[in-house]
Design a protein around this motif. Structure first.
Motif, PDB file in Angstrom:
ATOM      1  N   THR A 106       0.738   3.848  -3.133  1.00  0.00           N
ATOM      2  CA  THR A 106       0.226   5.216  -2.942  1.00  0.00           C
ATOM      3  C   THR A 106       1.316   6.254  -3.191  1.00  0.00           C
ATOM      4  O   THR A 106       1.034   7.333  -3.725  1.00  0.00           O
ATOM      5  N   ASN A 107       2.551   5.937  -2.827  1.00  0.00           N
ATOM      6  CA  ASN A 107       3.644   6.887  -3.078  1.00  0.00           C
ATOM      7  C   ASN A 107       3.895   7.071  -4.576  1.00  0.00           C
ATOM      8  O   ASN A 107       4.095   8.198  -5.047  1.00  0.00           O
TER       9      ASN A 107
ATOM     10  N   VAL B 252      -5.898   2.975 -10.298  1.00  0.00           N
ATOM     11  CA  VAL B 252      -5.314   4.267  -9.937  1.00  0.00           C
ATOM     12  C   VAL B 252      -6.149   5.351 -10.625  1.00  0.00           C
ATOM     13  O   VAL B 252      -6.294   5.356 -11.850  1.00  0.00           O
ATOM     14  N   ARG B 253      -6.680   6.253  -9.819  1.00  0.00           N
ATOM     15  CA  ARG B 253      -7.663   7.220 -10.292  1.00  0.00           C
ATOM     16  C   ARG B 253      -7.082   8.625 -10.351  1.00  0.00           C
ATOM     17  O   ARG B 253      -6.244   9.010  -9.532  1.00  0.00           O
ATOM     18  N   ASN B 254      -7.558   9.382 -11.350  1.00  0.00           N
ATOM     19  CA  ASN B 254      -7.258  10.811 -11.414  1.00  0.00           C
ATOM     20  C   ASN B 254      -8.291  11.534 -10.557  1.00  0.00           C
ATOM     21  O   ASN B 254      -9.477  11.528 -10.884  1.00  0.00           O
ATOM     22  N   PRO B 255      -7.896  12.134  -9.435  1.00  0.00           N
ATOM     23  CA  PRO B 255      -8.885  12.745  -8.535  1.00  0.00           C
ATOM     24  C   PRO B 255      -9.631  13.923  -9.157  1.00  0.00           C
ATOM     25  O   PRO B 255     -10.729  14.267  -8.715  1.00  0.00           O
TER      26      PRO B 255
ATOM     27  N   LEU C 237      -1.930  11.228  -8.763  1.00  0.00           N
ATOM     28  CA  LEU C 237      -3.041  10.276  -8.820  1.00  0.00           C
ATOM     29  C   LEU C 237      -3.255   9.650  -7.448  1.00  0.00           C
ATOM     30  O   LEU C 237      -2.478   9.874  -6.521  1.00  0.00           O
ATOM     31  N   GLU C 238      -4.308   8.834  -7.338  1.00  0.00           N
ATOM     32  CA  GLU C 238      -4.585   8.156  -6.072  1.00  0.00           C
ATOM     33  C   GLU C 238      -5.011   6.723  -6.338  1.00  0.00           C
ATOM     34  O   GLU C 238      -5.687   6.436  -7.333  1.00  0.00           O
TER      35      GLU C 238
ATOM     36  N   GLU D 202      -8.889   2.524  -2.898  1.00  0.00           N
ATOM     37  CA  GLU D 202      -8.712   1.617  -1.761  1.00  0.00           C
ATOM     38  C   GLU D 202      -9.582   0.379  -1.913  1.00  0.00           C
ATOM     39  O   GLU D 202     -10.756   0.460  -2.259  1.00  0.00           O
TER      40      GLU D 202
ATOM     41  N   ALA E 260       1.731   6.575  -6.995  1.00  0.00           N
ATOM     42  CA  ALA E 260       0.580   7.273  -7.573  1.00  0.00           C
ATOM     43  C   ALA E 260       0.616   8.759  -7.225  1.00  0.00           C
ATOM     44  O   ALA E 260       0.355   9.626  -8.073  1.00  0.00           O
ATOM     45  N   PHE E 261       0.955   9.049  -5.976  1.00  0.00           N
ATOM     46  CA  PHE E 261       1.000  10.448  -5.522  1.00  0.00           C
ATOM     47  C   PHE E 261       2.011  11.261  -6.332  1.00  0.00           C
ATOM     48  O   PHE E 261       1.780  12.438  -6.642  1.00  0.00           O
TER      49      PHE E 261
ATOM     50  N   TRP F 122       0.827  -1.211   0.000  1.00  0.00           N
ATOM     51  CA  TRP F 122       0.000   0.000   0.000  1.00  0.00           C
ATOM     52  C   TRP F 122       0.863   1.264   0.000  1.00  0.00           C
ATOM     53  O   TRP F 122       0.581   2.216  -0.730  1.00  0.00           O
TER      54      TRP F 122
END
Length: 722
Positions: A225-226, A284-287, A233-234, A237, A228-229, A221
């Protein structure tokens, strides 16, 4: 005290079985050790794809000697009785002792079990655990008889004390125990020896194996997340997927890949479901846009090209999978554009819902009619509710839902939007399945609530009609969940709805032949005939009413479970269920909460005792005299001041309670009832009910009848415990 380390090393264990298997190993071994007389300070179990491990700390070095005396039959008893006693005690006849007893001489067996060394006990317990391990599925391999989930390669079993590590000798189908294990299948395949749990865990990590599942999950995780960030991106979960992926790798290597532009137009849920189900990828989503643009895959290898080859292969496979999803999506949209969703709804006439309840199309007709009736009660337009109900399950015939059944409802929303349905209808297609559990989100939009209630009412009345009700722990059609869903939809949306009328409407189209059989088998007739009215009217028995009564009782039972979790006692709920309009769940709960708050006060608790005292005295007098004291007490016969004060208090309470109950203002009614506490206490302190004068006695009993009637007009306090 020594520590024990066990490892069972095998081929890859399915991820879904690992956590349970580790716990089973811990329980089997520790229970066996304790039963054999050993104690321990603590135990922890671990799992990776290729091993189950158990660490036990503070184990006693040997079991204590045990001396047991067993009393046997009398001297001179039949030989068969004596022989049975000998077999049970495990001793010979010459080992028996004869002792004097009150009734003569009796045989006694003295059984002495010497202490055993821990190593001997461990070997016996571990072999038994391996041979009887409760795998959901297991296999045999080679010529041996041992069953394991996948071929078992080695057994590590060592006792560690201040003198060092000692191998516990045992052999299971030719697999001898030792002190060695192996690391990662490809990165560190060679065997190595270990001397303690700490040494074991540290050497595994150097051999590219992370022993703890939670540590692997955290590493996945954090890395995902790192990465993607860093791209703005995010990661979406998904704790279930994270736990599963952590069970697929021993040395997690996180790789971030790209989704081809051709597939970015697919609904995000389709991308997410396809990647999760087929590839075990994280989305992985584009917020900013909400689109799924990339994916995370977790490899079990470190490579010289930093995973580029692995990622390329995964992207190629993913493209093929998403091409299928895109094909389904575009075909479905073409169908909707040309024919609307009715084409799918018509196909559902060929899909059986239940052999006794007809097709899905039959069910949709029932739900649509019922949703139309429910709509005004939830603030929805009847036409919209019926429209939504008629297409809510149409997506079951779509290609996308055929491929991904878990997308039912959600795809219905997309297709309803594409078909141009009015606002509220597409949302109802998705939300009418909710809630699926006690903590699931609830729909609040009126059309969604109407269709969700209609769907659940049809399910419940249908299976009640064919006598397929829950029994004990069995509930194959999730009817308890459906009833809880109705309760939550009604209460959490503050819906005022009489269940009796709705259930009558829901039962109307159900097959009458099955209903008669269900009524007979459920003994609903006897339950029903014990009542006196139905919606305030006298009635005669008929099967549908009998089953309805039984189903309403089921709702009340589920309501007790729901309210118990909120701290409302079952007897308080029973006191409110006994009142009129008990089929209006919102009203029922409102009354129960007001009663619970009142009884939590000193006045309420003492009033309850005063009511019970008045009711007991009155009941005994009515049984003795053979009359009912309910003709009204007269204040002109009141002698004591406390008696007169009670008259005035009852008049004041009655003046407040009657209009409050009419307005469904239960808090005001309960407060007025609780205010009677002091005058009732004073009355029982200063006044003798069973006076010598028959006129005074009867008047005071009629006064007690007023206490009972006023209290019972608020809730049936006879149901309250204490």
């Amino acid at each position: 005290m020594p520590d024990l380390l066990i490892e069972l090393f095998s081929e890859e264990i399915p991820a879904r079985m690992q956590t349970r298997a580790a716990e089973d190993l811990r329980k089997l071994v520790t229970d066996g050790l304790v039963e054999a007389g050993l104690t321990y300070a603590g135990a922890a179990a671990f799992s990776t794809p290729r091993r189950l491990a158990l660490s036990i700390e503070g184990l006693t070095g040997e079991s204590k000697a045990v001396r047991e005396e067993r009393r046997g039959p009398k001297v001179g008893a039949p030989d068969k009785a004596i022989e049975g006693f000998l077999r049970g005690a495990g001793v010979a006849r010459e080992d028996l002792e004869v002792r004097d007893d009150k009734k003569g001489q009796v045989y006694f067996a003295v059984i002495e079990k010497p202490g055993r060394m821990a190593a001997d006990i461990i070997a016996e317990v571990l072999e038994n655990a391996i041979r009887n391990f409760p795998w959901p599925k297991s296999m045999r391999w080679g010529a041996g008889s041992l069953k394991w989930v996948r071929p078992l390669h080695s057994i590590l079993c060592i006792l560690v004390d201040d003198a060092g590590a000692e191998v516990v000798p045992l052999d299971v189908d030719g697999i001898a125990s030792g002190n060695t294990t192996r690391g990662h299948r490809f990165l560190a395949p060679d065997a190595f020896a270990v001397t303690s749990f700490d040494d074991y865990e540290a050497k595994l990590k150097r051999a590219n194996v992370v022993l703890r599942a939670d540590e692997r999950a955290d590493a996945i995780w954090n890395d995902a997340t790192n990465q993607a960030f860093a791209l703005g991106l995010e990661v979406v979960e998904d704790r279930g997927l994270l736990a599963e992926v952590a069970g697929l790798v021993e040395w997690p290597v996180v790789l971030l890949g790209r989704i081809d532009d051709d597939f970015l137009g697919l609904p995000p849920e389709v991308l997410q479901t396809s990647m999760k189900e087929h590839q075990k990828f994280f989305s992985v989503r584009n917020p900013k846009s909400g689109r799924i643009e990339r994916f995370v895959t977790v490899a079990n290898m470190e490579t010289a090209d930093q995973g580029a080859t692995i990622l390329a292969g995964n992207q190629k496979v993913l493209a093929a999978r998403l091409a299928d999803a895109k094909f389904f999506w575009e075909n479905d949209l073409r169908t909707v554009e040309r024919q609307g969703m009715k084409a799918w709804s018509d196909q559902l006439s060929n899909v059986t819902f239940h052999a006794k309840l007809g097709s899905q199309a039959d069910r949709i007709e029932r739900i649509a009619a019922l949703a139309r009736e429910i709509a005004p009660h939830v603030g929805a337009k009847p036409d919209l509710a019926e429209e939504a109900a008629r297409i809510a399950k149409a997506d079951l015939a779509s290609e996308m839902v055929y491929e991904f059944p878990e997308l039912q409802g959600l795809m219905g929303r997309y297709y309803a939007q594409a078909a141009g349905h009015d606002a509220g209808v597409p949302e109802a297609c998705q939300e009418h399945y909710s809630p699926l559990g006690p903590s699931d989100d609830l729909p609040s939009a009126p059309v969604s609530v109407a269709v969700a209630l209609a769907d659940k009412f049809d399910t419940l009345t249908g299976f009640w009609a064919i006598d397929e009700k829950p029994t004990g722990s069995k509930d194959p059609f999730a009817l308890r969940r459906a009833a809880l869903g109705v309760i939550r939809l009604v209460l959490e949306n503050a819906v005022t709805l009489g269940l009796t009328k709705v259930l009558e409407q829901a039962f109307a189209p159900q097959p009458s032949d099955w209903i008669e059989e269900a009524a007979k088998s459920s003994n609903a007739e006897s339950k029903l005939l014990s009542a006196t009215s139905f919606e305030g009217k006298e009635f005669v028995y008929n099967p549908k009413v009998a089953i309805l009564n039984d189903l309403l009782s089921f709702f009340h039972d589920r309501l007790k479970v729901y309210l118990r979790d909120q701290g409302i006692r079952h007897d308080i709920i029973d006191a409110c269920i006994a009142m009129p309009a008990n089929d209006d769940l919102t009203l029922l709960v409102k009354r129960a909460k007001a009663l619970a708050e009142t009884l939590a006060t000193d006045d309420g608790e003492n009033l309850l005792q005063g009511f019970k005292r008045a009711n007991n005295i009155l009941t005994q007098a009515e049984e003795k005299d053979g009359v009912e004291y309910a003709y009204g007490a007269d204040i002109k016969f009141a002698e004591a001041d406390a008696e007169k004060v009670l008259f005035a208090a009852l008049d004041a309470a009655d003046a407040k309670i009657a209009p409050a109950m009419e307005a469904e203002d239960f808090s005001t009614a309960m407060a007025a009832m609780a205010a009677l506490r002091a005058p009732i206490d004073e009355f029982f302190t200063d006044v003798q009910v069973n006076a010598d004068s028959e006129i005074l006695r009867r008047n005071r009993l009629n006064l007690l009848s007023r206490i009972r009637n006023i209290c019972l007009s608020v809730a049936d306090l006879t149901k309250i415990e204490g």
